[in-house]
Design an enzyme around this catalytic site. Structure first.
Site, PDB file in Angstrom:
ATOM      1  N   ASP A 250      54.176  25.782  87.783  1.00  0.00           N
ATOM      2  CA  ASP A 250      55.079  25.830  88.956  1.00  0.00           C
ATOM      3  C   ASP A 250      54.467  25.449  90.388  1.00  0.00           C
ATOM      4  O   ASP A 250      55.239  25.113  91.216  1.00  0.00           O
ATOM      5  CB  ASP A 250      55.799  27.081  89.262  1.00  0.00           C
ATOM      6  CG  ASP A 250      55.086  28.209  89.402  1.00  0.00           C
ATOM      7  OD1 ASP A 250      53.607  27.933  89.463  1.00  0.00           O
ATOM      8  OD2 ASP A 250      55.527  29.330  89.681  1.00  0.00           O
ATOM      9  N   ASP A 276      56.868  32.023  82.029  1.00  0.00           N
ATOM     10  CA  ASP A 276      56.842  33.301  82.608  1.00  0.00           C
ATOM     11  C   ASP A 276      58.066  33.441  83.472  1.00  0.00           C
ATOM     12  O   ASP A 276      57.809  34.596  84.259  1.00  0.00           O
ATOM     13  CB  ASP A 276      55.360  33.510  83.247  1.00  0.00           C
ATOM     14  CG  ASP A 276      55.038  34.998  83.208  1.00  0.00           C
ATOM     15  OD1 ASP A 276      55.605  35.971  82.640  1.00  0.00           O
ATOM     16  OD2 ASP A 276      54.252  35.459  84.110  1.00  0.00           O
TER      17      ASP A 276
END
Length: 391
Positions: A250, A276
């Site tokens: 990310d 996650d």
């Protein structure tokens, strides 16, 4: 009547089929090849610059759209499973967090009850990822420290029996008491032992590999870092090709340069893209719960009050595009990291991870800019960005 995707390029078993055709029926792929000029099948026609690739498999996701695995309700898992196809994910492991044994057992039992009883079009729950509680309090991250416990083989066996054998992965610290014993125990049962939330050394990584560990949980995060006189868990993860490494791409958990470094060292054949993600994914800025803790989410970053990163709000299709931007990875590499590798680790490569006749009809369509156009989960169109010609 069978359905068919036609006109776009199809990635089938390491080769692109230009102007391809993929037919599917009753949840399975029945043929992959060149487009036919005449077909009685119900057909989705796509432009030639569009691509059809296997659906992504997220081995590490806690929640999405207001729901979390630890909610321990069928509705929560259904919400997650209905949400994920909108971001290119067609199957996943329902992931727990360190909590009281009672809370973990409730979540495990609920997931076990839902698996195999899902509705058409939902991302398939392939099993359970037990993240904690057998981890190091020194590298707890967003895992509640008060519930961390030493690895306990009897406890794991109880939980695995409770789920009917549906725990597929366990994140644990190998250096803590009985950590290696649990790794051996997991390996004997065919459960993925993943090194994570660990303050161990590079030597501990070697011992874990010898005991049967095959994976590292969210590389860089929740582990002893690298030093020039002690490579740590991170160095061991990057150095040893035996280990698959999860990565949260990310740009927040790991900066672009370090994503690229891990990719250059591990290669696509030993990396696994994960999100996650926690319940705030798909929702607005605000305060949300993760394992009984308040998480402050603002502009794509989820933090505990202490400033510790607490999961992510990353969507898998964004992770896909990030990897293409942060590294020199190709879309073929993305398939390896996002579909093939997790399918192998989850023990389902015989039916998922690639587009071959007889496998589940789990695939996504990307446009010329790699934006998601359509997702099909086990033969059911689960997400469609735009109306396509012929339907």
């Amino acid at each position: 009547m069978a359905k068919r995707v036609a006109g776009c390029s199809i990635y089938s078993e390491h080769d692109w089929i230009r102007d391809g055709s993929l037919a599917f029926d009753d949840g399975k792929i029945i043929s992959v090849g060149r487009s036919l000029s005449v077909s009685e099948d119900e057909t989705f026609h796509f432009p030639s610059e569009y691509k059809c690739i296997p659906g992504m498999i997220d081995m590490h996701i806690h929640g999405a759209n207001g729901a979390d695995t630890m909610d321990a309700t069928p509705e929560a898992l259904r919400t997650i499973a209905e949400t994920l196809p909108k971001e290119a994910t067609t199957s996943f492991l329902a992931t727990t967090i360190t909590q009281s044994k009672e809370a973990i057992e409730a979540a495990l039992k609920n997931a076990a009850d839902v698996i195999g009883r899902q509705k058409a079009g939902e991302a398939e729950i392939l099993g359970i990822h037990l993240e904690g509680p057998f981890i190091s309090s020194e590298k707890a991250g967003a895992q509640p420290i008060e519930y961390i416990t030493e690895p306990d083989l009897a406890c794991f066996d109880k939980w695995q029996k409770l789920t009917g054998g549906k725990i597929r992965e366990v994140t644990l610290a190998p250096e803590v008491k009985d950590g290696l014993a649990l790794i051996r125990h997991l390996a004997d049962q065919g459960v993925v032992a993943s090194i994570g939330h660990s303050n161990g050394t590079a030597e501990d990584v070697l011992k874990a590999i010898d005991a049967g560990a095959t994976q590292v949980t969210h590389v860089y995060n929740g582990m002893r870092g690298m030093h020039h006189r002690e490579p740590g868990i991170l160095g061991g993860a990057l150095l040893h090709h035996e280990l698959y490494t999860e990565l949260i791409a990310d740009g927040r958990h790991v900066c672009q340069g370090m994503v690229n470094l891990a990719y250059k060292l591990k290669g696509s054949d030993r990396m696994i893209l994960i999100t996650d993600a926690m319940r705030a994914k798909c929702l607005k800025n605000g305060i949300y719960d993760l394992g009984g803790q308040e998480v402050h989410v603002k502009d794509g970053l989820a933090l505990l009050a202490s400033g510790t990163i607490a999961g992510s709000v990353l969507k898998m299709d964004q992770a896909l595009r990030n990897m293409l931007s942060f590294t020199d990875a190709t879309l073929e590499d993305i398939v390896q990291m996002g579909a093939i590798n997790p399918a192998i680790q989850c023990g389902v490569f015989d039916r998922k991870g690639s587009l071959e006749p007889g496998k589940d009809a789990d695939f996504i369509i990307l446009d010329g800019d790699n934006q998601l156009v359509m997702t099909v989960c086990r033969g059911t169109v689960s997400y469609q960005r735009e109306r396509t010609v012929g339907m």
